[in-house]
Design a protein around this motif. Sequence first.
Motif, PDB file in Angstrom:
ATOM      1  N   LEU A 108       0.823  -1.190   0.000  1.00 47.82           N
ATOM      2  CA  LEU A 108       0.000   0.000   0.000  1.00 47.82           C
ATOM      3  C   LEU A 108       0.867   1.255   0.000  1.00 47.82           C
ATOM      4  CD1 LEU A 108      -2.031  -2.188   1.081  1.00 47.82           C
ATOM      5  CD2 LEU A 108      -2.999  -0.397   2.522  1.00 47.82           C
ATOM      6  N   VAL A 109       0.361   2.308  -0.627  1.00 49.05           N
ATOM      7  CA  VAL A 109       0.869   3.652  -0.392  1.00 49.05           C
ATOM      8  C   VAL A 109      -0.242   4.342   0.385  1.00 49.05           C
ATOM      9  CG1 VAL A 109       1.601   5.837  -1.407  1.00 49.05           C
ATOM     10  CG2 VAL A 109       2.254   3.684  -2.485  1.00 49.05           C
ATOM     11  N   ALA A 110       0.017   4.639   1.641  1.00 49.00           N
ATOM     12  CA  ALA A 110      -1.050   5.101   2.513  1.00 49.00           C
ATOM     13  C   ALA A 110      -0.519   6.021   3.611  1.00 49.00           C
ATOM     14  CB  ALA A 110      -1.772   3.900   3.133  1.00 49.00           C
ATOM     15  N   VAL A 111      -1.459   6.657   4.307  1.00 52.41           N
ATOM     16  CA  VAL A 111      -1.156   7.541   5.428  1.00 52.41           C
ATOM     17  C   VAL A 111      -1.757   6.944   6.693  1.00 52.41           C
ATOM     18  CG1 VAL A 111      -1.407   9.870   6.375  1.00 52.41           C
ATOM     19  CG2 VAL A 111      -1.252   9.535   3.909  1.00 52.41           C
ATOM     20  N   LYS A 112      -0.979   6.902   7.747  1.00 49.21           N
ATOM     21  CA  LYS A 112      -1.482   6.405   9.020  1.00 49.21           C
ATOM     22  C   LYS A 112      -2.328   7.468   9.715  1.00 49.21           C
ATOM     23  CE  LYS A 112       1.451   4.396  11.732  1.00 49.21           C
ATOM     24  NZ  LYS A 112       2.699   4.144  12.485  1.00 49.21           N
ATOM     25  N   LYS A 113      -3.209   7.031  10.591  1.00 46.80           N
ATOM     26  CA  LYS A 113      -3.998   7.957  11.394  1.00 46.80           C
ATOM     27  C   LYS A 113      -3.083   8.890  12.179  1.00 46.80           C
ATOM     28  CE  LYS A 113      -8.299   5.427  12.306  1.00 46.80           C
ATOM     29  NZ  LYS A 113      -9.116   4.751  13.344  1.00 46.80           N
ATOM     30  N   GLY A 114      -3.436  10.159  12.200  1.00 41.57           N
ATOM     31  CA  GLY A 114      -2.680  11.121  12.965  1.00 41.57           C
ATOM     32  C   GLY A 114      -1.413  11.597  12.300  1.00 41.57           C
ATOM     33  N   GLU A 115      -1.152  11.129  11.055  1.00 39.07           N
ATOM     34  CA  GLU A 115       0.048  11.533  10.334  1.00 39.07           C
ATOM     35  C   GLU A 115      -0.337  12.181   9.009  1.00 39.07           C
ATOM     36  OE1 GLU A 115       2.887   8.385  10.021  1.00 39.07           O
ATOM     37  OE2 GLU A 115       2.970   8.026  12.182  1.00 39.07           O
ATOM     38  N   ARG A 116       0.666  12.592   8.244  1.00 37.91           N
ATOM     39  CA  ARG A 116       0.396  13.280   6.991  1.00 37.91           C
ATOM     40  C   ARG A 116       1.314  12.837   5.860  1.00 37.91           C
ATOM     41  NH1 ARG A 116       3.823  17.313   6.302  1.00 37.91           N
ATOM     42  NH2 ARG A 116       2.348  18.582   5.132  1.00 37.91           N
ATOM     43  N   ILE A 117       2.169  11.843   6.108  1.00 35.09           N
ATOM     44  CA  ILE A 117       3.143  11.402   5.129  1.00 35.09           C
ATOM     45  C   ILE A 117       2.685  10.098   4.469  1.00 35.09           C
ATOM     46  CG2 ILE A 117       5.518  10.634   4.770  1.00 35.09           C
ATOM     47  CD1 ILE A 117       5.296  13.599   5.329  1.00 35.09           C
ATOM     48  N   LEU A 118       2.720  10.074   3.133  1.00 30.05           N
ATOM     49  CA  LEU A 118       2.408   8.856   2.381  1.00 30.05           C
ATOM     50  C   LEU A 118       3.596   7.906   2.462  1.00 30.05           C
ATOM     51  CD1 LEU A 118       0.848  10.621  -0.708  1.00 30.05           C
ATOM     52  CD2 LEU A 118      -0.323   8.807   0.547  1.00 30.05           C
ATOM     53  N   LYS A 119       3.341   6.682   2.930  1.00 27.54           N
ATOM     54  CA  LYS A 119       4.428   5.718   3.128  1.00 27.54           C
ATOM     55  C   LYS A 119       4.143   4.403   2.412  1.00 27.54           C
ATOM     56  CE  LYS A 119       5.701   7.600   7.648  1.00 27.54           C
ATOM     57  NZ  LYS A 119       5.781   7.348   9.096  1.00 27.54           N
ATOM     58  N   THR A 120       5.225   3.676   2.128  1.00 33.55           N
ATOM     59  CA  THR A 120       5.102   2.339   1.558  1.00 33.55           C
ATOM     60  C   THR A 120       4.850   1.347   2.680  1.00 33.55           C
ATOM     61  OG1 THR A 120       6.675   2.938  -0.188  1.00 33.55           O
ATOM     62  CG2 THR A 120       6.240   0.594   0.138  1.00 33.55           C
ATOM     63  N   MET A 121       3.786   0.557   2.561  1.00 33.64           N
ATOM     64  CA  MET A 121       3.392  -0.375   3.614  1.00 33.64           C
ATOM     65  C   MET A 121       3.182  -1.771   3.044  1.00 33.64           C
ATOM     66  SD  MET A 121       0.605   1.990   5.632  1.00 33.64           S
ATOM     67  CE  MET A 121       0.950   3.710   6.043  1.00 33.64           C
TER      68      MET A 121
END
Length: 359
Positions: A158-171
């Motif tokens: 996934l390319v997604a953002v975690k709750k409470g964050e703002r950065i798109l990350k590889t998951m």
Amino acid sequence: MKTSSSKFFRFFILSLLMPALLSSCSPSSPPPAESSVPKKTESNEKVASAEKGQYLSMTYTEYVNGKNADQGMVMRVMTYDLSSKKLTKLADIPYTSQYPLSVVSFSDHKIYYSADVGDKGDQLFSYDLNTKKNEQLTDNLFAINDIVPTTPDGPLVLVAVKKGERILKTMFYNKETRTMQVMHDENQDEHTWSITYNPAKKAIYNSQYSDKEQRREFDIASKKDTNSRPADNKLTEINCITKQERLILTLKKEKITSMTSSNDKLLLVTTNLSNFGNTVYSLVDIATGKRTKIKLPILSCQFVYMSPDGKGVYYLGSASEKNEHEGRGIYYYDFTSKTQTPIFIQKEGFINNFMLLNK
């Protein structure tokens, strides 16, 4: 009300994360056993195919009543078989997410998609093509830009953002343990934008850029009243098994808007501006990082996939090189004959994304 622009959909997620840019687009705890979202999903085709080959998975949004959003919108999940050239609608999924996103995984017999949960952000869901049941798979995300299947035993990426964050990350989502491994979880500066999976190498290729650098470029553009340049983009390889990373190349002030891989090559779609710049197509040797720019008589800035035989590309765009809205749809362009063949042209709805996959 949802807008009918794929660029807006994708950049809308970033507008929540990076308001300035748009003026120019951790392990998970076990989720509930089954979710009540979405409430309505239907299928009118038998889909659990055991055949091998390649297919396109498409997300097509459309008003339920054909006129307005009073009764909601749906994501029509469709596939196109490259061998039989058959187009099939698999399911209608209520469109509740910030960005309409779905992908059909025939190897898993499932549709993976994003959906809102309690107006608190989007989560990853699955729809079983055999049992017709929906299931919520995550509970710690806020927004999802990409869902990429790998192998039946391998992870979803996934390319997604975690709750409470703002950065798109590889998951990497482990389907068996239902846990998420987030690459560089502690890094709150580096966005992942484009991503692709290479079955031959069992590796993910992704582009990343610095949030601070992109904001700095936007500030410069604002003061000069010009279009913002992109931050430098890094292209990296991640082994899906070991998670080891390797830098392939860095592009200076150039944004990778889309990429796809085939055997030993990567096809990149890049632009010289953060938004709506000149599109450039390039082939990159995965082993050496050598880049060769190529000419393609197509108009597409996202979702361009090399055909499995390397003789052409499938792309989401226009039949015209000048008007991106003229005959917008999914096409196949043949390198030898230099002809464009329409696969699916949008009419009442809007094609949001598609992906080339192996069965």
